[in-house]
Design a protein around this motif. Structure first.
Motif, PDB file in Angstrom:
ATOM      1  N   ARG A 115       0.861  -1.178   0.000  1.00 15.71           N
ATOM      2  CA  ARG A 115       0.000   0.000   0.000  1.00 15.71           C
ATOM      3  C   ARG A 115       0.897   1.228   0.000  1.00 15.71           C
ATOM      4  NH1 ARG A 115      -5.540  -1.706   2.931  1.00 15.71           N
ATOM      5  NH2 ARG A 115      -6.061   0.476   2.582  1.00 15.71           N
ATOM      6  N   HIS A 116       0.446   2.226  -0.727  1.00 17.12           N
ATOM      7  CA  HIS A 116       1.203   3.470  -0.872  1.00 17.12           C
ATOM      8  C   HIS A 116       0.525   4.526   0.004  1.00 17.12           C
ATOM      9  CE1 HIS A 116       3.416   6.379  -3.760  1.00 17.12           C
ATOM     10  NE2 HIS A 116       3.020   7.049  -2.705  1.00 17.12           N
ATOM     11  N   ILE A 117       1.212   4.906   1.066  1.00 18.57           N
ATOM     12  CA  ILE A 117       0.658   5.889   1.997  1.00 18.57           C
ATOM     13  C   ILE A 117       1.680   7.000   2.185  1.00 18.57           C
ATOM     14  CG2 ILE A 117      -0.121   6.300   4.367  1.00 18.57           C
ATOM     15  CD1 ILE A 117      -1.271   3.499   4.367  1.00 18.57           C
ATOM     16  N   GLU A 118       1.212   8.229   2.080  1.00 23.87           N
ATOM     17  CA  GLU A 118       2.113   9.371   2.179  1.00 23.87           C
ATOM     18  C   GLU A 118       1.624  10.334   3.257  1.00 23.87           C
ATOM     19  OE1 GLU A 118       1.755  10.564  -1.878  1.00 23.87           O
ATOM     20  OE2 GLU A 118       0.138  11.991  -1.462  1.00 23.87           O
ATOM     21  N   ILE A 119       2.578  11.069   3.803  1.00 25.65           N
ATOM     22  CA  ILE A 119       2.286  12.030   4.873  1.00 25.65           C
ATOM     23  C   ILE A 119       2.555  13.436   4.372  1.00 25.65           C
ATOM     24  CG2 ILE A 119       2.799  12.747   7.230  1.00 25.65           C
ATOM     25  CD1 ILE A 119       1.656   9.962   7.174  1.00 25.65           C
ATOM     26  N   GLN A 120       1.576  14.323   4.505  1.00 27.00           N
ATOM     27  CA  GLN A 120       1.750  15.733   4.146  1.00 27.00           C
ATOM     28  C   GLN A 120       2.435  16.465   5.292  1.00 27.00           C
ATOM     29  OE1 GLN A 120       0.503  17.701   1.205  1.00 27.00           O
ATOM     30  NE2 GLN A 120       2.089  18.944   2.172  1.00 27.00           N
ATOM     31  N   VAL A 121       3.524  17.157   4.975  1.00 26.78           N
ATOM     32  CA  VAL A 121       4.213  17.959   5.982  1.00 26.78           C
ATOM     33  C   VAL A 121       4.173  19.427   5.585  1.00 26.78           C
ATOM     34  CG1 VAL A 121       5.731  16.103   6.734  1.00 26.78           C
ATOM     35  CG2 VAL A 121       6.476  17.626   4.889  1.00 26.78           C
TER      36      VAL A 121
ATOM     37  N   ARG B  39      -2.355  10.334   3.359  1.00 24.04           N
ATOM     38  CA  ARG B  39      -3.199  10.091   2.195  1.00 24.04           C
ATOM     39  C   ARG B  39      -2.940   8.673   1.709  1.00 24.04           C
ATOM     40  NH1 ARG B  39      -1.539  15.773   0.771  1.00 24.04           N
ATOM     41  NH2 ARG B  39       0.304  14.873  -0.240  1.00 24.04           N
ATOM     42  N   GLU B  40      -3.998   7.953   1.398  1.00 23.03           N
ATOM     43  CA  GLU B  40      -3.885   6.614   0.811  1.00 23.03           C
ATOM     44  C   GLU B  40      -3.872   6.777  -0.709  1.00 23.03           C
ATOM     45  OE1 GLU B  40      -3.685   2.581   0.592  1.00 23.03           O
ATOM     46  OE2 GLU B  40      -4.715   3.110   2.454  1.00 23.03           O
ATOM     47  N   CYS B  41      -2.796   6.285  -1.346  1.00 26.00           N
ATOM     48  CA  CYS B  41      -2.623   6.450  -2.798  1.00 26.00           C
ATOM     49  C   CYS B  41      -2.339   5.111  -3.461  1.00 26.00           C
ATOM     50  CB  CYS B  41      -1.484   7.422  -3.083  1.00 26.00           C
ATOM     51  SG  CYS B  41      -1.645   9.025  -2.260  1.00 26.00           S
ATOM     52  N   SER B  42      -2.977   4.047  -2.994  1.00 23.57           N
ATOM     53  CA  SER B  42      -2.657   2.700  -3.458  1.00 23.57           C
ATOM     54  C   SER B  42      -3.280   2.341  -4.804  1.00 23.57           C
ATOM     55  CB  SER B  42      -3.086   1.676  -2.405  1.00 23.57           C
ATOM     56  OG  SER B  42      -2.372   1.864  -1.200  1.00 23.57           O
ATOM     57  N   LEU B  43      -4.318   3.049  -5.209  1.00 22.63           N
ATOM     58  CA  LEU B  43      -4.963   2.737  -6.489  1.00 22.63           C
ATOM     59  C   LEU B  43      -4.193   3.430  -7.610  1.00 22.63           C
ATOM     60  CD1 LEU B  43      -8.704   2.931  -5.424  1.00 22.63           C
ATOM     61  CD2 LEU B  43      -7.314   0.893  -5.824  1.00 22.63           C
TER      62      LEU B  43
ATOM     63  N   GLY C  28       8.311  24.766   3.654  1.00 21.75           N
ATOM     64  CA  GLY C  28       7.191  24.766   2.722  1.00 21.75           C
ATOM     65  C   GLY C  28       6.344  23.520   2.858  1.00 21.75           C
ATOM     66  N   ALA C  29       5.528  23.249   1.834  1.00 20.06           N
ATOM     67  CA  ALA C  29       4.672  22.062   1.812  1.00 20.06           C
ATOM     68  C   ALA C  29       5.393  20.948   1.059  1.00 20.06           C
ATOM     69  CB  ALA C  29       3.342  22.371   1.136  1.00 20.06           C
ATOM     70  N   GLY C  30       5.425  19.761   1.649  1.00 25.87           N
ATOM     71  CA  GLY C  30       6.088  18.622   1.022  1.00 25.87           C
ATOM     72  C   GLY C  30       5.409  17.331   1.440  1.00 25.87           C
ATOM     73  N   THR C  31       5.804  16.244   0.809  1.00 25.12           N
ATOM     74  CA  THR C  31       5.173  14.958   1.082  1.00 25.12           C
ATOM     75  C   THR C  31       6.223  13.880   1.252  1.00 25.12           C
ATOM     76  OG1 THR C  31       3.298  15.604  -0.310  1.00 25.12           O
ATOM     77  CG2 THR C  31       3.496  13.282   0.236  1.00 25.12           C
ATOM     78  N   VAL C  32       6.092  13.111   2.316  1.00 22.29           N
ATOM     79  CA  VAL C  32       6.978  11.980   2.561  1.00 22.29           C
ATOM     80  C   VAL C  32       6.187  10.717   2.248  1.00 22.29           C
ATOM     81  CG1 VAL C  32       8.422  10.781   4.238  1.00 22.29           C
ATOM     82  CG2 VAL C  32       8.199  13.274   4.348  1.00 22.29           C
TER      83      VAL C  32
END
Length: 677
Positions: free
Chosen positions: A207-213, A227-231, A270-274
């Protein structure tokens, strides 16, 4: 706050950024290539500047031309959007040297996190778990292959310099390693200008899960949930949601803390995603994949559950403001789901499509948001990314959000360009999606069940009726029988009127119509008329007219009634809505998408999508083996390999590297060996 901001991007993200600039009272400057002269982002900005011809390298990727545009318009800051130069450290540095604020992280953070090899080493030192894989940069093809063998198949080849799934190759057998490495390098070089690769262990059913920072320049860093981005298809996301049903509050807090530590490790602002890869059976075993040093395509779902405008906070942080809230001030409320509308054909392996937007209707309400770069009458070409828009739905819980999004997709009308909107609606109804049992391979496994059966016969019937409606039969109304297109003949049985249609993947067919007293019957039958006068061939399907008025059309097919509501678009195109699908009804819906190549035979190799030929590996007269790769066609940042259908000789070759081709255009012919004897 800045007075003027240049948006160094195009499409829906440029429109999205301009919306927030307008809300803040900040003057917006759009840039455009010749291909985008009439684009929506150009029309909505306060000022627009031409920066070059259609090729991105000469326009949107030209640092010099972007800086010139900023200087000409008095911009104080540059928002890079996502894609293009958004994660280019050289561009960020050039902006700083020109006295422009770069609305994103410092160049040092972009450089560090943009190199996946250095990024993994950095976050690992900060205590963040990483995926097992190769170590060191600048590995040769042989070294990559050796690392893959040591890790064990299957493995994932990844460009060190990029993201968005570009250049990523899942390889399950050792024999394919070298060819896959070469292909991954080509895509990486074309997309990012850097063909450095790394190899990682492939985790099955991940599953692909990312965190907004979000971080400011005063040392404050917070996360805004996951955010769940598995599809996904082709390693690229198509549905995203927030929050994920997989995570418990404890795992969410732990992953959020890991993401904050990753951001701190590179001095992020700034805004980024891990991004993390998470085994579905053990969500506590999560691994760092990469950090995207920019705004993400899927940022709206985070905005809807947090109530924060991330573009606004990008601007505020870039102008020097400190975050007025800490981690305790972040609240996640409700559920949001986003669907990416792309110019692609799911039934052809998600290959890019193109065309002119004949008609457009996009939903927008209190619980539905559409971020779009589309306008009716504007062409969609193959030069840039295929994503056209995003439809985002919000609800008090996941089930409600899914229902709202399915309804919103049913109301989305983009005609003239093949899109994945119908496919996404069917995907959102899949039992595993509804239950939240997701993984990154679900779309590929379930693809056949998610594809439509084809254009319904009643659509062709409706098209024929709108072209040649039956004569009015009101009392006292007279129609010249010799002028009516209803098959009437003097002293005989009404003849058939034939309307020819070509359906993708099928032989040409004819929609044969004739009047029968007070009714009007339509038969979908073989196109060739019978030699026998007045005789009708055995029909493939029978469609009977039930009602035809000024704004509705009802037909019956095999006992099922289909009601169309049609409306005239600004371009004068008649639309028909059957259940949740919209069709163009006033012209042949598919004729324009076909060419002779569609029926040219098994020896002929045709372009699967409109694009550019980037590699030609053979010449006329060459002997080739079955499955041997012959050419490569690239479109919308996607590379497609054209292989030999059988062993034989290349007897025709109609393209060279750099040739622009249309969908189904003939590229080459391979004559089988047995036919040469």
């Amino acid at each position: 706050m800045f007075d003027t901001v240049l948006v160094a991007n195009r499409g829906e993200i440029a429109v999205r950024v301009i919306r927030t600039l307008r809300a803040l009272g900040v003057r917006s400057v759009a840039v455009f290539s010749d291909a985008d002269a009439d684009a929506r982002h150009v029309r909505e900005a306060d000022t627009a500047v031409r920066i070059g011809p259609a090729p991105a390298a000469e326009s949107y990727l030209s640092v010099e031309r972007l800086l010139e545009a900023a200087a000409r318009t008095g911009a104080q800051a540059v928002h890079p959007g996502y894609g293009f130069l958004a994660e280019n450290a050289g561009f960020a540095q050039a902006c700083a040297e020109a006295g422009l604020a770069f609305i994103g992280p410092p160049a040092s953070a972009i450089s560090l996190m943009g190199d996946k090899i250095r990024a993994k080493e950095t976050v690992k030192a900060a205590g963040v778990p990483v995926v097992p894989g190769s170590s060191g940069s600048g590995l040769t093809d042989d070294q990559l292959a050796e690392a893959a063998r040591e890790i064990g198949m299957p493995v994932l080849l990844k460009p060190s310099a990029g993201g968005g799934g570009k250049g990523m190759r899942l390889t399950r057998v050792e024999s394919a390693l070298m060819e896959e490495i070469a292909a991954a390098r080509r895509e990486a070089r074309a997309s990012f200008g850097d063909d450095t690769l790394l190899v990682e262990r492939w985790i099955d059913r991940p599953r692909h899960i990312e965190i907004q920072v979000l971080a400011d320049g005063h040392g404050n860093v917070v996360h805004l949930g996951e955010r769940e981005c598995s599809l996904q298809r082709r390693h690229q996301k198509i549905i995203e949601e927030a929050p994920s049903v997989l995570l418990t509050p404890g795992i969410r807090a732990a992953m959020g803390e890991a993401a904050v530590n990753a951001a701190r490790s590179c001095g992020y602002v700034g805004a980024g995603t891990v991004e993390f890869i998470v085994p579905g059976g053990d969500p506590s075993s999560y691994y760092f994949m990469e950090m995207n040093t920019r705004l993400q395509v899927e940022h709206p779902v985070t905005e809807l559950i947090t109530g924060l405008d991330l573009v606004e906070w990008q601007l505020r942080v870039a102008s020097g403001e400190a975050l007025p809230f800490g981690q305790d001030g972040i609240t996640l409320t409700g559920h949001a789901v986003e669907a990416r509308i792309c110019a692609e054909d799911p039934s052809r392996g998600f290959l890019p499509s193109g065309g002119t937007v004949l008609a457009l209707s996009e939903p927008s309400s209190g619980s539905v948001r559409t971020d779009s770069g589309l306008l009716a009458g504007v062409p969609v070409g193959s030069t840039y990314d295929p994503m056209l828009s995003k439809v985002i739905a919000y609800g008090p819980d996941r089930a409600a959000a899914l229902r709202v999004l399915r309804g919103a997709l049913a109301e989305t009308v983009i005609l003239g360009v093949q899109t994945n909107a119908g496919f996404l609606r069917r995907l959102l109804s899949h039992p595993q999606v509804v239950s939240g049992d997701l993984d990154t391979g679900l779309v590929e496994r379930e693809l056949d069940s998610l594809l439509p059966a084809g254009v319904p016969a009643e659509v062709y019937a409706a098209a024929a009726l709108l072209k040649t409606p039956p004569a009015a039969e009101a009392p006292g109304y007279w129609t010249d029988p010799f002028g009516a297109a209803d098959g009437w003949r003097l002293g005989g049985t009404p003849a058939w009127t034939v309307h020819h249609f070509r359906v993708p993947g099928q032989d040409p067919v004819g929609l044969r119509t004739r009047a029968r007293g007070a009714s009007y019957e339509l038969l979908l039958a073989p196109a060739a008329p019978s030699e026998s006068e007045g005789a009708a061939p055995e029909p493939r399907a029978e469609v009977r007219l039930v009602e035809l008025t000024a704004d509705t059309l009802t037909v019956e097919l095999e006992g099922v009634t289909h009601r169309f509501t049609h409306t005239a678009s600004p371009e004068g195109v008649w639309l028909g809505r059957d259940a949740d699908t919209w069709h163009v009804l006033d012209h042949d819906p598919v004729e324009a998408s076909l060419s002779g190549a569609a029926h040219a035979g098994a020896d002929t190799l045709a372009a699967p999508m409109p694009g550019t030929v980037t590699v030609v590996k053979v010449a006329v007269g060459d002997e080739v083996d079955a499955g041997q790769s012959l050419l490569v066609v690239e479109a919308m940042k996607m590379e497609h390999v054209i292989s030999a259908p059988h062993a034989g000789t290349v007897t025709e070759l109609d393209v060279t590297p750099g040739s622009t081709v249309a969908m189904d255009q003939i590229l080459a012919v391979v004559t089988p060996r047995e036919e040469q004897q």
